[in-house]
Scaffold this motif. Structure first.
Motif, mmCIF file in Angstrom:
data_model
loop_
_atom_site.group_PDB
_atom_site.id
_atom_site.type_symbol
_atom_site.label_atom_id
_atom_site.label_comp_id
_atom_site.label_asym_id
_atom_site.label_seq_id
_atom_site.Cartn_x
_atom_site.Cartn_y
_atom_site.Cartn_z
ATOM 1 N N ARG A 10 16.677 -7.740 -7.359
ATOM 2 C CA ARG A 10 17.176 -7.810 -5.967
ATOM 3 C C ARG A 10 16.021 -8.185 -5.008
ATOM 4 O O ARG A 10 16.201 -8.999 -4.103
ATOM 5 C CB ARG A 10 17.787 -6.453 -5.612
ATOM 6 N N LEU A 11 14.843 -7.598 -5.271
ATOM 7 C CA LEU A 11 13.682 -7.894 -4.411
ATOM 8 C C LEU A 11 13.330 -9.373 -4.505
ATOM 9 O O LEU A 11 13.005 -10.016 -3.511
ATOM 10 C CB LEU A 11 12.476 -7.046 -4.839
ATOM 11 N N LYS A 12 13.442 -9.903 -5.714
ATOM 12 C CA LYS A 12 13.125 -11.322 -5.927
ATOM 13 C C LYS A 12 14.092 -12.191 -5.114
ATOM 14 O O LYS A 12 13.669 -13.141 -4.445
ATOM 15 C CB LYS A 12 13.230 -11.637 -7.424
ATOM 16 N N GLU A 13 15.386 -11.832 -5.153
ATOM 17 C CA GLU A 13 16.379 -12.584 -4.365
ATOM 18 C C GLU A 13 16.046 -12.545 -2.870
ATOM 19 O O GLU A 13 16.356 -13.466 -2.130
ATOM 20 C CB GLU A 13 17.773 -11.957 -4.537
ATOM 21 N N LEU A 14 15.424 -11.437 -2.460
ATOM 22 C CA LEU A 14 15.089 -11.277 -1.034
ATOM 23 C C LEU A 14 13.727 -11.899 -0.692
ATOM 24 O O LEU A 14 13.195 -11.705 0.404
ATOM 25 C CB LEU A 14 15.114 -9.792 -0.652
ATOM 26 N N GLY A 15 13.155 -12.591 -1.644
ATOM 27 C CA GLY A 15 11.923 -13.342 -1.379
ATOM 28 C C GLY A 15 10.659 -12.503 -1.435
ATOM 29 O O GLY A 15 9.604 -12.943 -0.988
ATOM 30 N N ALA A 16 10.761 -11.279 -1.976
ATOM 31 C CA ALA A 16 9.563 -10.432 -2.073
ATOM 32 C C ALA A 16 8.973 -10.562 -3.471
ATOM 33 O O ALA A 16 9.684 -10.868 -4.423
ATOM 34 C CB ALA A 16 9.910 -8.985 -1.790
ATOM 35 N N GLU A 17 7.668 -10.328 -3.556
ATOM 36 C CA GLU A 17 7.008 -10.413 -4.868
ATOM 37 C C GLU A 17 6.634 -9.006 -5.325
ATOM 38 O O GLU A 17 6.047 -8.240 -4.563
ATOM 39 C CB GLU A 17 5.742 -11.262 -4.717
ATOM 40 N N LEU A 18 6.985 -8.691 -6.562
ATOM 41 C CA LEU A 18 6.662 -7.366 -7.089
ATOM 42 C C LEU A 18 5.391 -7.445 -7.934
ATOM 43 O O LEU A 18 5.274 -8.296 -8.816
ATOM 44 C CB LEU A 18 7.830 -6.860 -7.951
ATOM 45 N N ARG A 19 4.444 -6.566 -7.625
ATOM 46 C CA ARG A 19 3.222 -6.486 -8.441
ATOM 47 C C ARG A 19 3.230 -5.120 -9.099
ATOM 48 O O ARG A 19 3.237 -4.101 -8.395
ATOM 49 C CB ARG A 19 1.995 -6.647 -7.571
ATOM 50 N N GLN A 20 3.230 -5.112 -10.413
ATOM 51 C CA GLN A 20 3.382 -3.833 -11.106
ATOM 52 C C GLN A 20 2.049 -3.194 -11.441
ATOM 53 O O GLN A 20 1.092 -3.868 -11.810
ATOM 54 C CB GLN A 20 4.209 -4.043 -12.374
ATOM 55 N N GLY A 21 2.009 -1.862 -11.312
ATOM 56 C CA GLY A 21 0.833 -1.100 -11.729
ATOM 57 C C GLY A 21 -0.445 -1.488 -11.021
ATOM 58 O O GLY A 21 -1.486 -1.685 -11.644
ATOM 59 N N VAL A 22 -0.371 -1.596 -9.705
ATOM 60 C CA VAL A 22 -1.540 -1.994 -8.916
ATOM 61 C C VAL A 22 -2.438 -0.773 -8.661
ATOM 62 O O VAL A 22 -1.939 0.319 -8.383
ATOM 63 C CB VAL A 22 -1.047 -2.593 -7.573
ATOM 64 N N SER A 23 -3.757 -0.959 -8.764
ATOM 65 C CA SER A 23 -4.684 0.137 -8.481
ATOM 66 C C SER A 23 -5.074 0.106 -7.007
ATOM 67 O O SER A 23 -5.652 -0.871 -6.536
ATOM 68 C CB SER A 23 -5.944 -0.011 -9.343
ATOM 69 N N LEU A 24 -4.758 1.186 -6.292
ATOM 70 C CA LEU A 24 -5.101 1.189 -4.862
ATOM 71 C C LEU A 24 -6.592 1.386 -4.641
ATOM 72 O O LEU A 24 -7.104 1.118 -3.558
ATOM 73 C CB LEU A 24 -4.276 2.228 -4.106
ATOM 74 N N ALA A 25 -7.303 1.841 -5.668
ATOM 75 C CA ALA A 25 -8.765 1.929 -5.548
ATOM 76 C C ALA A 25 -9.337 0.531 -5.293
ATOM 77 O O ALA A 25 -10.359 0.380 -4.636
ATOM 78 C CB ALA A 25 -9.357 2.525 -6.819
ATOM 79 N N GLU A 26 -8.636 -0.483 -5.810
ATOM 80 C CA GLU A 26 -9.120 -1.857 -5.625
ATOM 81 C C GLU A 26 -8.658 -2.456 -4.296
ATOM 82 O O GLU A 26 -9.048 -3.551 -3.938
ATOM 83 C CB GLU A 26 -8.637 -2.740 -6.785
#
Ligand code: EPU
Length: 301
Positions: A10-26
């Motif tokens: 659904r997010l993809k249809e709405l033009g958003a990109e999903l990034r999985q397992g991102v480290s917020l330390a970075e």
């Protein structure tokens, strides 16, 4: 927190990109923070629909700007993170007005305006972070705050669930605090700035840069000042007077250059930093009877 395949589709249809397992330390200047999924909001017109989706799917979410004033919890985070794309943010000047995307770098905006002979923001040059973050916190330094220059802000307004444009006069800008709601997402700003020759602005920028270099730990991992200054006082001076420069919990340390900057000397985690913050707050309370308030925003799980 992980997003299911159905929500991802659904997010993809709405033009958003999903990034999985991102480290917020970075993604944070402190280099501290656990892991979660991140949603890159590539289209602002679908933000209301995305917010409705996250609410109906009961997915807790926080919005991350430049990541320069936030202390994020350790481990697997219990919320996803929303982010605006930072490549090629829109910036343009028309007369004394500057129109800037919230994802733009604050310092980049100051120099862009300077090149168009618009000044008044020289003090903000070395403040790290995004324009959106500066708006939300009413960032300031060396006698300059962004708030007084704001004429309009386009934002996703959590209260109405829609995109709105607020006039500057409808927003309260206080010391490191504004009337924006925590779930509002800044999108664009219109600033009004005084005309000033580029050379003069550069000279002002140089002075601020030198002052900052002389008093702040610029090349270390920090979130700027940890505490707000109490009215009429200086948190940094009080912490310094207590001899706490260099005081540490694990790799979290009170900077030996500016006592209101706490730095990550290597592998500090959120628990270390929070313990250091509490220790210092307690020492100041005991010695001065003043309760220091966090300036850094803390995201607990
Ligand atoms: N001081 C000490 N020891 C220290 C630090 C400061 O004695 O370790 C003394 C200084 O000598 C000076 C006074 O305390 O007399 C104030 O210090 P400074 O000029 O460095 O300003 P500050 O009040 O500590 C504020 C902002 C900074 C901003 C500077 C410059 C807050 C919490 N901090 O710091 O903003 O860069 O002024 O305008 O308002 C931030 O918001 O994250 C931040 C770093």
């Amino acid at each position: 927190m992980r997003i299911s395949d159905t929500v991802a589709a659904r997010l993809k249809e709405l033009g958003a990109e999903l990034r999985q397992g991102v480290s917020l330390a970075e993604q944070t200047s402190l280099g501290i923070g656990g892991t979660t999924d991140e949603i890159l909001l590539r289209r602002s017109d679908t933000i209301p629909e995305i917010m409705r989706l996250l609410t109906s799917e009961k997915i807790p979410h926080r919005f991350l700007g430049g990541g320069t004033n936030v202390l994020v919890d350790d481990g697997e985070l219990s919320f996803v993170v929303l982010h605006l794309p930072t490549s090629a943010p829109g910036m343009r000047v028309e007369g004394n007005s500057a129109y800037v995307d919230a994802s733009a770098d604050l310092g980049g905006m100051v120099t862009f305006c300077a090149k168009h002979d618009l000044g008044g923001m020289e003090g903000l040059i070395g403040v790290p972070g995004s324009v959106g973050g500066a708006l939300r916190m009413n960032a300031g330094a060396y006698g300059t705050q962004i708030g007084p220059h704001v004429r309009e802000v386009e934002l996703y307004r959590a209260a109405s669930g829609g995109i709105e444009t607020l006039r500057g006069s409808e927003i309260r800008f206080d010391y490191r605090h504004t009337s924006f709601a925590p779930d509002d997402v800044m999108l664009r700003v219109k600033l009004e700035l005084p005309s000033k020759p580029f050379k003069e602005i550069l000279a002002g920028i140089k002075v601020c840069n030198e002052k900052r270099r002389g008093s702040q730990p610029l090349n270390q991992k920090s979130a700027g000042c940890i505490f707000k200054n109490p009215s009429g006082g200086s948190a940094g001076r009080m912490i310094d007077e207590l001899g706490l420069k260099g005081h540490r919990v694990g790799d979290a340390m009170v900077s030996d250059r500016h006592a209101n900057f706490f730095v990550n000397k290597g592998n500090a985690n959120c628990a270390d930093m929070l313990k250091l913050i509490d220790d210092v707050r307690e020492r100041v309370r005991t010695a001065y009877g003043i309760e220091l308030e966090n300036e850094v925003i803390v995201w607990r799980n």
